[in-house]
Write an enzyme that holds these catalytic residues in place. Structure first.
Site, PDB file in Angstrom:
ATOM      1  N   HIS A  22       0.817  -1.203   0.000  1.00 48.30           N
ATOM      2  CA  HIS A  22       0.000   0.000   0.000  1.00 48.30           C
ATOM      3  C   HIS A  22       0.858   1.263   0.000  1.00 48.30           C
ATOM      4  O   HIS A  22       0.507   2.265  -0.635  1.00 48.30           O
ATOM      5  CB  HIS A  22      -0.914   0.008   1.235  1.00 48.30           C
ATOM      6  CG  HIS A  22      -1.985  -1.028   1.183  1.00 48.30           C
ATOM      7  ND1 HIS A  22      -3.276  -0.751   0.772  1.00 48.30           N
ATOM      8  CD2 HIS A  22      -1.971  -2.353   1.472  1.00 48.30           C
ATOM      9  CE1 HIS A  22      -4.002  -1.851   0.821  1.00 48.30           C
ATOM     10  NE2 HIS A  22      -3.231  -2.845   1.238  1.00 48.30           N
ATOM     11  N   ASP A 117      -6.114   5.803   0.865  1.00 47.06           N
ATOM     12  CA  ASP A 117      -5.931   4.400   0.521  1.00 47.06           C
ATOM     13  C   ASP A 117      -7.273   3.673   0.585  1.00 47.06           C
ATOM     14  O   ASP A 117      -8.098   3.939   1.470  1.00 47.06           O
ATOM     15  CB  ASP A 117      -4.944   3.765   1.502  1.00 47.06           C
ATOM     16  CG  ASP A 117      -4.572   2.344   1.125  1.00 47.06           C
ATOM     17  OD1 ASP A 117      -3.476   2.165   0.576  1.00 47.06           O
ATOM     18  OD2 ASP A 117      -5.372   1.422   1.379  1.00 47.06           O
TER      19      ASP A 117
END
Length: 466
Positions: A22, A117
């Site tokens: 991520h 995210d």
């Protein structure tokens, strides 16, 4: 809280989640945006899960002083209040439960937008909304996985997660617009359990995506045309926000280290690179069989061995014990085994590398696409089977579907079979041609006027307009 006027560059806050899978695309997006004149603030989560994240953040901020760090100290999580022991899922939850602490930090500056995210979408969308701040989602996997995420979340949003005995009655095959029929066996296994923390997070975040300002994704039109077109034409969900494909995102300069000199000793396209990413640890039995397979293949190999999920766990095993006594000595002429972090981009870009045995983490797949290296897909968990399907359909490689993945009852794949498949894979000229075609598409997409270049320009213009 938005900027006005064309002369003022947009000021964007980026909020990554935990794990290198991520963090990496966020760092690359931050560098790309800064290179296009965007003022970037990177919200840094403290603490991180792994040492690799801390190390990369430090290197990144040192190499790009024009990017402003904004430390976000999260509250500790009581693990007894969750249904998971996965360190990354727990960290997602800890960040989400600390969302209210971000409001004063965002209020301290005038931002044009927040880029969040995907794993944090549901928790931070209300924060952005309360601040009248456009909230864009960076989806850190493939467009095919995005289509599945949106579809699954809307179709199964009423699943109860209050009982540990409930089961989800899922179809054997998912018919999702823009995707070929998707068997239940390809979806992340935790989604079969409605009480699993991942299931709760996945559904909430998928629904939040549909309410976001837009979705940014590290892929390109030529690689995933059907999924992207389906979503942007409203065929998947009429309320789907626009999806901007902006990839492949380039590596940051600090990532571009010195390639391993060992690679210089071997002929062009003769080395198979074997790596299962930053958080995938094979069982010791499977590691030994993989070693047997690489030895029996007769191919030159560079093998990154990972036996722990989190790199802060003490490595007490000796490398020889993990892969088998005598393995390194027997293969010192044609094989190199490492346990350290490696510069994957430099490896994939080296002329001696002709194949990549991979778990199909999406960052790895975009790097393979960029360098045109054929992939032998061996997905282990999460989104990786859906990504492996993209690899096969997109012409980047092949997927050994019968090998199963982590935790399945199919058992350990034996070395003899691995060796035979690797040998055939490395000698497959059609795969090499297909991968080079993907590389051409990737390079064309990010060139001036290419599809990804246009996508990124549209996003920046949106921020400028406020």
């Amino acid at each position: 809280m938005s900027n006005s006027g064309d002369k003022t560059p947009p000021h964007v806050a980026l909020l990554p989640s935990s794990g290198m899978g991520h963090l990496t695309p966020f760092l690359r997006l931050a560098a790309t945006l800064a290179g296009r004149g965007v003022t970037v603030t990177l919200i840094t989560i403290c603490p991180t899960v792994s040492a690799a994240e801390s190390h990369h953040l430090s290197q990144f901020l040192s190499s790009l002083p024009q990017i402003h760090p904004l430390e976000f100290q999260i509250q500790p999580l009581d693990p007894t209040t969750t249904t998971s022991n996965d360190p990354f899922f727990l960290h997602f939850e800890a960040i989400s439960r600390s969302a209210h602490l971000l409001t004063p930090l965002l209020s301290s500056s005038s931002f044009s937008a927040l880029v969040t995210d995907i794993s944090l979408a549901s928790a931070f969308s209300p924060i952005a909304s309360n601040l009248n701040l456009p909230n864009h989602i960076l989806f850190t996997s493939s467009a095919s996985m995005l289509a599945f995420c949106a579809y699954f979340s809307t179709q199964f949003s009423t699943i109860t997660t209050t009982t540990t005995t409930a089961t989800i009655n899922l179809p054997d095959v998912f018919d999702i617009p823009g995707l070929p029929p998707l068997p239940k066996s390809s979806i992340p296994p935790p989604l079969l359990d409605p009480a699993h923390l991942f299931t709760t997070q996945f559904i909430k975040n998928g629904l939040a995506v549909l309410k976001s300002t837009s979705i940014i994704i590290n892929t390109f039109d030529e690689f995933e045309p059907y999924s992207l077109t389906t979503m942007n034409e409203g065929k998947l969900d009429s309320g789907m926000p626009q999806v901007f494909a902006i990839g492949p995102l380039d590596q940051c300069e600090f990532e571009k280290g010195t390639p391993l000199s060992w690679l210089d000793l071997h002929p062009d396209e003769s080395v198979v690179y074997v790596s299962f990413g930053s958080r995938t640890a094979l069982s010791e039995e499977q590691i030994k069989e993989l070693g047997v397979g690489l030895e029996k293949s007769g191919c030159r190999f560079l093998w990154v061995v990972k036996s722990k999920v989190v790199d802060r766990e003490e490595e007490v095993e000796e490398l020889e014990r993990i892969i088998g006594e005598g393995f390194i000595g027997r293969n010192k002429e044609k094989g190199l085994v490492v346990m350290d972090w490696v510069d994957q981009g430099k490896i994939l870009g080296h002329k001696s590398v002709g194949g990549f045995v991979s778990h199909c983490g999406w960052n790895s797949m975009t790097e393979a696409a960029w360098y045109g290296v054929p992939v032998l897909a061996w997905p282990q968990a999460g989104d990786q089977r859906i990504n492996a399907g993209v690899v096969g359909r997109g012409g980047l490689g092949i997927w050994m579907e019968k090998w199963g993945w982590k935790g399945e009852e199919k058992g350990v794949v034996k070395g003899e079979e691995i060796g035979e498949i690797v040998r055939k894979f490395m000698g497959n000229l059609d795969l090499k041609v297909g991968a080079k075609r993907v590389r051409e598409g990737a390079r064309k997409a990010v060139e001036s006027g290419g599809s990804s270049d246009k996508g990124l320009r549209e996003v920046v213009e949106m921020w400028k307009r406020g």
